[in-house]
Design an enzyme around this catalytic site. Structure first.
Site, PDB file in Angstrom:
ATOM      1  CB  SER A  43      -8.871  -5.356  -2.911  1.00  0.00           C
ATOM      2  OG  SER A  43      -9.522  -4.128  -3.163  1.00  0.00           O
TER       3      SER A  43
ATOM      4  CG  HIS B  64      -0.106   1.789  -9.320  1.00  0.00           C
ATOM      5  ND1 HIS B  64      -0.351   1.494  -7.996  1.00  0.00           N
ATOM      6  CD2 HIS B  64      -1.150   2.551  -9.728  1.00  0.00           C
ATOM      7  CE1 HIS B  64      -1.498   2.061  -7.628  1.00  0.00           C
ATOM      8  NE2 HIS B  64      -1.999   2.704  -8.654  1.00  0.00           N
TER       9      HIS B  64
ATOM     10  CG  LEU C 200      -7.053  -8.438   7.249  1.00  0.00           C
ATOM     11  CD1 LEU C 200      -5.539  -8.494   7.317  1.00  0.00           C
ATOM     12  CD2 LEU C 200      -7.659  -9.272   8.379  1.00  0.00           C
ATOM     13  CB  SER C 201      -8.014  -3.582   2.867  1.00  0.00           C
ATOM     14  OG  SER C 201      -7.712  -2.361   3.491  1.00  0.00           O
TER      15      SER C 201
ATOM     16  CG  ASP D 291      -2.108   0.881   1.117  1.00  0.00           C
ATOM     17  OD1 ASP D 291      -2.349   1.409   0.007  1.00  0.00           O
ATOM     18  OD2 ASP D 291      -2.803   1.075   2.121  1.00  0.00           O
ATOM     19  N   GLY D 292       0.366   2.278  -0.600  1.00  0.00           N
ATOM     20  CA  GLY D 292       1.074   3.563  -0.574  1.00  0.00           C
ATOM     21  C   GLY D 292       1.667   3.975  -1.913  1.00  0.00           C
ATOM     22  CG  ASN D 293       1.974   1.229  -5.154  1.00  0.00           C
ATOM     23  OD1 ASN D 293       2.826   1.020  -4.294  1.00  0.00           O
ATOM     24  ND2 ASN D 293       1.493   0.272  -5.936  1.00  0.00           N
TER      25      ASN D 293
ATOM     26  CD1 TRP E  89     -13.436  -5.073  -8.900  1.00  0.00           C
ATOM     27  CD2 TRP E  89     -12.740  -4.440 -10.928  1.00  0.00           C
ATOM     28  NE1 TRP E  89     -12.865  -6.165  -9.509  1.00  0.00           N
ATOM     29  CE2 TRP E  89     -12.438  -5.808 -10.756  1.00  0.00           C
ATOM     30  CE3 TRP E  89     -12.389  -3.817 -12.133  1.00  0.00           C
ATOM     31  CZ2 TRP E  89     -11.808  -6.570 -11.740  1.00  0.00           C
ATOM     32  CZ3 TRP E  89     -11.764  -4.580 -13.114  1.00  0.00           C
ATOM     33  CH2 TRP E  89     -11.471  -5.936 -12.914  1.00  0.00           C
TER      34      TRP E  89
ATOM     35  CG  LEU F 190       8.640 -17.794  -3.090  1.00  0.00           C
ATOM     36  CD1 LEU F 190       8.492 -17.693  -1.571  1.00  0.00           C
ATOM     37  CD2 LEU F 190       9.201 -16.468  -3.629  1.00  0.00           C
TER      38      LEU F 190
HETATM   39  C1  IPE Z   1      -5.619  -2.816  -0.195  1.00  0.00           C
HETATM   40  O1  IPE Z   1      -5.187  -1.522  -0.412  1.00  0.00           O
HETATM   41  C2  IPE Z   1      -5.682  -3.572  -1.492  1.00  0.00           C
HETATM   42  C3  IPE Z   1      -4.391  -3.896  -2.088  1.00  0.00           C
HETATM   43  C4  IPE Z   1      -3.225  -3.677  -1.539  1.00  0.00           C
HETATM   44  C5  IPE Z   1      -4.449  -4.547  -3.375  1.00  0.00           C
HETATM   45  P1  IPE Z   1      -6.227  -0.323  -0.596  1.00  0.00           P
HETATM   46  O2  IPE Z   1      -5.406   0.919  -0.720  1.00  0.00           O
HETATM   47  O3  IPE Z   1      -7.166  -0.619  -1.693  1.00  0.00           O
HETATM   48  O4  IPE Z   1      -7.024  -0.373   0.782  1.00  0.00           O
HETATM   49  P2  IPE Z   1      -7.923   0.710   1.510  1.00  0.00           P
HETATM   50  O5  IPE Z   1      -8.953   1.177   0.529  1.00  0.00           O
HETATM   51  O6  IPE Z   1      -7.031   1.835   1.910  1.00  0.00           O
HETATM   52  O7  IPE Z   1      -8.502   0.011   2.687  1.00  0.00           O
HETATM   53  C1  IPE Z   2      -1.393   0.069  -3.373  1.00  0.00           C
HETATM   54  O1  IPE Z   2      -1.185   1.445  -3.435  1.00  0.00           O
HETATM   55  C2  IPE Z   2      -1.650  -0.544  -4.725  1.00  0.00           C
HETATM   56  C3  IPE Z   2      -2.993  -1.085  -4.885  1.00  0.00           C
HETATM   57  C4  IPE Z   2      -3.968  -1.016  -4.021  1.00  0.00           C
HETATM   58  C5  IPE Z   2      -3.265  -1.771  -6.112  1.00  0.00           C
HETATM   59  P1  IPE Z   2      -2.401   2.459  -3.459  1.00  0.00           P
HETATM   60  O2  IPE Z   2      -2.766   2.723  -4.882  1.00  0.00           O
HETATM   61  O3  IPE Z   2      -3.509   2.004  -2.608  1.00  0.00           O
HETATM   62  O4  IPE Z   2      -1.707   3.748  -2.856  1.00  0.00           O
HETATM   63  P2  IPE Z   2      -2.346   4.810  -1.855  1.00  0.00           P
HETATM   64  O5  IPE Z   2      -2.937   4.065  -0.708  1.00  0.00           O
HETATM   65  O6  IPE Z   2      -3.385   5.553  -2.633  1.00  0.00           O
HETATM   66  O7  IPE Z   2      -1.202   5.677  -1.456  1.00  0.00           O
HETATM   67 MG    MG Z   3      -4.028   2.324  -0.672  1.00  0.00          MG
END
Ligand code: IPE
Ligand code: IPE
Ligand code: MG
Length: 244
Positions: A67, A39, A197-198, A22-24, A71, A133
């Site tokens: 997830s 990404h 946990l999303s 998370d955090g891209n 979408w 792995l």
């Molecule tokens: C969770 O991240 C899904 C993936 C890492 C694929 P999200 O960025 O979508 O989660 P929320 O919306 O912050 O809970």
């Molecule tokens: C995680 O990064 C990648 C996916 C959920 C596919 P995000 O796209 O959720 O990045 P933030 O949370 O917006 O920073």
């Molecule tokens: Mg995110």
């Protein structure tokens, strides 16, 4: 080495590490770049992480890639993410296979484009025999949906007289999960400071250890993985017992 696979007879390197990357988007935003740039950089972090898992002797790595709720994002971002998935599979699978990685996918396949489904089938077939792995990509995955699918199957079997409802227990239920052949994750890591946990591996994470790190996924390095494993090694897993 500090991260030796066993210590005092107890296996300390987690068998199965699962990651909520998370955090891209925030990584890109901080640099004035479009989200896709985050990404893309995230794919490099996946590459490094897979290699680090192999080096540490971790046997299962599961990565939350998309997830069932993602979408909801703008169509252009969804397209970018699907494009990166294609790119990753096309570009990486041969190399992964050479490194002894078996690639597999969990998640609802029907909503994915036909060519992605084909790539998934091919990469699973090509790498099936590998043992070093198991890399599982969770794509259009939702923990609740996975549980509902299992329930549906069990109800159908009960209705048709194939199973006795009284015999349904945890083991039988687990067999119906899409991820039935993966051990439960010992360690779930979530990057970017979010602590939730999303909808990831809900059933499987009943006794998982969680490590949350503020590092944004594109910056997540081998060093961060090692730190998470060290943190895991300091935990005492009790499974409801009195502990030692
Ligand atoms: C969770 O991240 C899904 C993936 C890492 C694929 P999200 O960025 O979508 O989660 P929320 O919306 O912050 O809970
Ligand atoms: C995680 O990064 C990648 C996916 C959920 C596919 P995000 O796209 O959720 O990045 P933030 O949370 O917006 O920073
Ligand atoms: Mg995110």
């Amino acid at each position: 080495m500090a991260l030796a696979p066993s210590y005092g007879g107890q296996a300390l390197v987690p068998l199965h590490v699962a990651i909520i990357m998370d955090g891209n988007g925030r990584w890109a935003k901080a640099r004035g770049l479009p989200r896709i740039a985050g990404h893309r950089q995230g794919v490099s972090a996946v590459r490094e992480c897979v290699q680090a898992c192999i080096d540490l002797g971790i046997r299962y790595l599961t990565i939350y890639t998309f997830s069932s709720e993602n979408w909801k994002r703008p169509a252009a971002e969804v397209d970018d993410l699907m494009g990166l998935l294609r790119f990753y599979i096309r570009r990486e699978v041969a190399e992964l296979s050479r490194n002894g990685v078996s690639v597999r996918f969990i998640g609802e396949r029907s909503r994915l484009a036909p060519d992605i489904n084909r790539l998934i089938d091919e990469s699973e077939a090509e790498t099936r025999a590998n043992r070093r792995l198991t890399l599982t990509l969770a794509v259009n995955y939702g923990g609740r949906q996975e549980i509902i699918d299992a329930v549906r199957e069990l109800v159908r079997d009960a209705r048709d007289g194939r199973i006795e409802p009284g015999r349904i227990d945890e083991a039988l239920f687990r067999e119906r999960l899409q991820s039935h052949d993966l051990p439960d994750p010992d360690l779930v890591i979530r990057t970017s400071g979010e602590q939730r946990l999303s909808n990831f591996l809900l059933w499987q994470s009943a006794y998982t250890e969680f490590v949350f790190t503020p590092t944004l996924w594109p910056d997540f390095s081998r060093h961060d993985l090692e730190n998470a494993v060290k943190e895991f090694q300091r935990r005492e897993r009790r499974y409801g017992g009195a502990g030692g």
